[in-house]
Design a protein around this motif. Structure first.
Motif, PDB file in Angstrom:
ATOM      1  N   SER A  94       0.828  -1.200   0.000  1.00 39.54           N
ATOM      2  CA  SER A  94       0.000   0.000   0.000  1.00 39.54           C
ATOM      3  C   SER A  94       0.872   1.264   0.000  1.00 39.54           C
ATOM      4  CB  SER A  94      -0.904  -0.003   1.232  1.00 39.54           C
ATOM      5  OG  SER A  94      -1.436   1.273   1.468  1.00 39.54           O
ATOM      6  N   VAL A  95       0.607   2.171  -0.933  1.00 40.40           N
ATOM      7  CA  VAL A  95       1.279   3.476  -0.915  1.00 40.40           C
ATOM      8  C   VAL A  95       0.934   4.207   0.368  1.00 40.40           C
ATOM      9  CG1 VAL A  95       1.435   5.734  -2.035  1.00 40.40           C
ATOM     10  CG2 VAL A  95       1.356   3.658  -3.432  1.00 40.40           C
ATOM     11  N   GLU A  96      -0.322   4.137   0.777  1.00 43.38           N
ATOM     12  CA  GLU A  96      -0.768   4.872   1.963  1.00 43.38           C
ATOM     13  C   GLU A  96      -0.086   4.359   3.223  1.00 43.38           C
ATOM     14  OE1 GLU A  96      -2.554   7.588   2.145  1.00 43.38           O
ATOM     15  OE2 GLU A  96      -2.646   7.611  -0.034  1.00 43.38           O
ATOM     16  N   ALA A  99       3.480   5.582   3.120  1.00 42.88           N
ATOM     17  CA  ALA A  99       3.534   7.021   3.384  1.00 42.88           C
ATOM     18  C   ALA A  99       3.303   7.317   4.858  1.00 42.88           C
ATOM     19  CB  ALA A  99       2.508   7.750   2.525  1.00 42.88           C
ATOM     20  N   GLY A 106       5.592  11.610   4.100  1.00 41.96           N
ATOM     21  CA  GLY A 106       4.585  10.730   3.510  1.00 41.96           C
ATOM     22  C   GLY A 106       3.909  11.353   2.307  1.00 41.96           C
ATOM     23  N   ALA A 107       3.631  12.652   2.380  1.00 41.64           N
ATOM     24  CA  ALA A 107       2.953  13.327   1.269  1.00 41.64           C
ATOM     25  C   ALA A 107       3.825  13.318   0.019  1.00 41.64           C
ATOM     26  CB  ALA A 107       2.586  14.755   1.662  1.00 41.64           C
ATOM     27  N   TRP A 109       6.198  11.082  -0.751  1.00 40.37           N
ATOM     28  CA  TRP A 109       6.211   9.704  -1.283  1.00 40.37           C
ATOM     29  C   TRP A 109       4.922   9.422  -2.051  1.00 40.37           C
ATOM     30  CZ3 TRP A 109      10.281   6.289  -0.940  1.00 40.37           C
ATOM     31  CH2 TRP A 109      10.029   4.986  -1.348  1.00 40.37           C
ATOM     32  N   ARG A 110       3.817   9.895  -1.499  1.00 37.79           N
ATOM     33  CA  ARG A 110       2.520   9.688  -2.147  1.00 37.79           C
ATOM     34  C   ARG A 110       2.466  10.424  -3.495  1.00 37.79           C
ATOM     35  NH1 ARG A 110      -0.119  11.897   1.502  1.00 37.79           N
ATOM     36  NH2 ARG A 110      -0.312  10.094   2.888  1.00 37.79           N
ATOM     37  N   ARG A 111       3.001  11.643  -3.551  1.00 39.68           N
ATOM     38  CA  ARG A 111       2.979  12.400  -4.805  1.00 39.68           C
ATOM     39  C   ARG A 111       3.783  11.712  -5.896  1.00 39.68           C
ATOM     40  NH1 ARG A 111       3.567  16.914  -1.435  1.00 39.68           N
ATOM     41  NH2 ARG A 111       5.832  16.966  -1.820  1.00 39.68           N
ATOM     42  N   ALA A 114       1.866   7.423  -6.022  1.00 38.27           N
ATOM     43  CA  ALA A 114       0.430   7.170  -6.219  1.00 38.27           C
ATOM     44  C   ALA A 114       0.014   7.311  -7.685  1.00 38.27           C
ATOM     45  CB  ALA A 114      -0.400   8.081  -5.317  1.00 38.27           C
ATOM     46  N   HIS A 196       4.489  -1.378  -4.951  1.00 35.33           N
ATOM     47  CA  HIS A 196       3.159  -0.947  -4.516  1.00 35.33           C
ATOM     48  C   HIS A 196       2.046  -1.555  -5.374  1.00 35.33           C
ATOM     49  CE1 HIS A 196       4.896   1.695  -1.634  1.00 35.33           C
ATOM     50  NE2 HIS A 196       5.388   2.548  -2.494  1.00 35.33           N
TER      51      HIS A 196
END
Length: 469
Positions: A94-96, A99, A106-107, A109-111, A114, A196
């Motif tokens: 999971s990306v979430e 993150a 975390g934000a 990594w998500r950018r 995701a 992911h």
């Protein structure tokens, strides 16, 4: 084998000629390396890009007997407490979830990941093909390319914490290059997105099961494998319509001989070797006692320290010096596949990046053990048995691995784009009907059969055009 399967399924009569007594090359598993019965992978242990790619969409490995299993944590990067109070970072399917473990990074990594995970099915259609083609999804490919060309150290500036920078850098260093070189982000983006999207799975029973499956499928398609025969020259092959060389440029030149045109001789003759691997198999009673708890559940460990530490170590290797603490890539496949263990004794497979041709095995082994023990006090006391394969042995096992270079050459931007020879097709050797299908062609090393699959596609197109004319 991917090339052979694509050709055989298209109706071509195929013979695979293997110089060793069994097929597989770097995709092998054994049960006698350390403690009898422990299953060790002697080469590739995790297969993130094999779950869903152009090859496996056509060739059903699961139906052929390959069973996949996943660790709970896909990969982890332990750190000293002085660098990170949490002792490291981990990547999950999971990306979430990943993150969430990176705190204020975390934000970021998500950018990065995701959008790639969401658009991977479309992106992979273009990113895993030969470089010269009309993109089906040009916007997504351009967005990926804009990040992929950057050095991983530049992309790391998106993160503010050492744990996130280290997690990112650990993936990028799979390419055997310092994170400061151009396009080192490409490997991190591909492998991180695959983690992911599909995870980093292992083949239950060992990676050898993949070779067994493809060999069986080739036989069902009418092909055959001839082992124990090293091809010295094209002349001994008769006059086949196609020859696919799963070799490095040096071996290809040897086989092509006087038929190689001048451009091929110059390009293949100048092919640069990269750093070497020093491979170690451990039998460990009770597993490795990592300080960082998620590392105890991680299939893969990247042991490189901080971004600065990894950069320094990789530069030392390229300059011919063994780092005091080299980058180590370590596999705990037994976590996903407990059948590989014997009671409480588990197999650990790892390799360190060392200078090409490094011949001081004692120093390299000590450096590997020191690197692991730095994050797992008590590790030395749990080691039951050890087996090593240094650069010389790796080269003896596989002539493509010059000086122990398991990437079959220095991973450079031009290599990733064009392969070993500047040409409209990186699979062409300049000799009619003869193609390269090895890891020296795009998409490059670690692409799980796609070099061969792409090369076979090019070869089939040529056959069809020749038949039409």
């Amino acid at each position: 084998m991917a090339a052979a399967l694509r050709l055989a399924r298209a109706g071509v009569r195929v013979t695979v000629v293997e110089s060793y007594d069994e097929p597989g090359g770097g995709l092998r598993s054994v049960t006698d390396a350390t403690v009898p019965g422990l299953v060790h992978d002697l080469g590739a242990g995790f297969h993130p890009l094999l779950i869903d790619n152009p090859f496996t969409r056509e060739v059903d490995l699961i139906a052929a007997g390959v069973e996949w299993a996943w660790p709970e944590v896909q990969f982890a990067h332990p750190l000293d407490a002085a660098l990170d109070p949490g002792h490291g970072a981990a990547a999950y399917r999971s990306v979430e979830e990943t993150a969430a473990g990176l705190g204020r990074d975390g934000a970021a990594w998500r950018r990065i990941f995701a959008p790639l995970v969401e658009g991977w099915d479309e992106l992979a259609v273009d990113a895993l093909q030969p470089p010269l083609h009309v993109p089906r999804h040009p916007v997504g490919l351009a967005r990926f390319g804009a990040q992929a060309v950057l050095p991983a150290a530049v992309m790391a500036r998106a993160f503010r914490t050492e744990r996130a920078r280290a997690l990112w850098t650990g993936i990028a260093t799979h390419g055997f290059r310092p994170p400061t070189v151009p396009m080192s982000s490409a490997i991190a983006l591909m492998l991180g997105t695959a983690a992911h999207k599909y995870g980093w799975p292992v083949a239950v029973g060992g990676s050898q099961r993949i070779v067994d499956a493809t060999t069986r499928l080739l036989a069902e398609a009418g092909g055959r494998v001839e082992t124990g025969r090293r091809v010295a020259s094209l002349d001994e092959l008769g006059s086949p319509d196609l020859v696919m060389l799963d070799t490095g440029p040096g071996e290809a030149l040897r086989i092509l001989g006087d038929r190689a045109p001048a451009l091929t001789r110059r390009s293949y003759g100048r092919w640069p070797a990269g750093p070497a691997a020093f491979q170690v198999s451990f039998a460990v009673d009770g597993g490795i006692p990592w300080d960082y708890e998620p590392a105890r559940r991680a299939g893969t460990l990247h042991l490189g320290g901080s971004l600065a530490d990894t950069t320094s170590a990789e530069r030392s290797v390229e300059r011919g010096r063994l780092p005091r603490l080299p980058y180590v890539l370590l596999g705990q496949q037994y976590l996903a596949d407990p059948s590989r263990a014997q009671g409480s004794v588990v197999p650990i497979d790892c390799y360190a990046h060392v200078p090409a041709g490094w011949d001081d095995g004692d120093a390299a082994l000590a450096a590997v053990v020191d690197r692991i023990a730095a994050y797992a006090p008590g590790f030395r006391d749990r080691v039951v048995a050890t087996a090593v394969r240094g650069p010389a042995q790796l080269f003896a096992e596989n002539p493509n691995w010059i000086g122990g270079d398991i990437a079959a050459g220095l991973v450079t931007p031009l290599r990733l784009a064009w392969g070993a020879r500047p040409s409209l097709s990186p699979y062409d050797t300049g000799v009619a009907g003869v193609h390269l299908c090895s890891a020296v062609t795009p998409p490059g090393p670690g692409a799980h059969g796609l070099c061969g699959w792409n090369a076979a596609g090019v070869a089939l197109d040529r056959l069809e055009r020749a038949a039409a004319s």
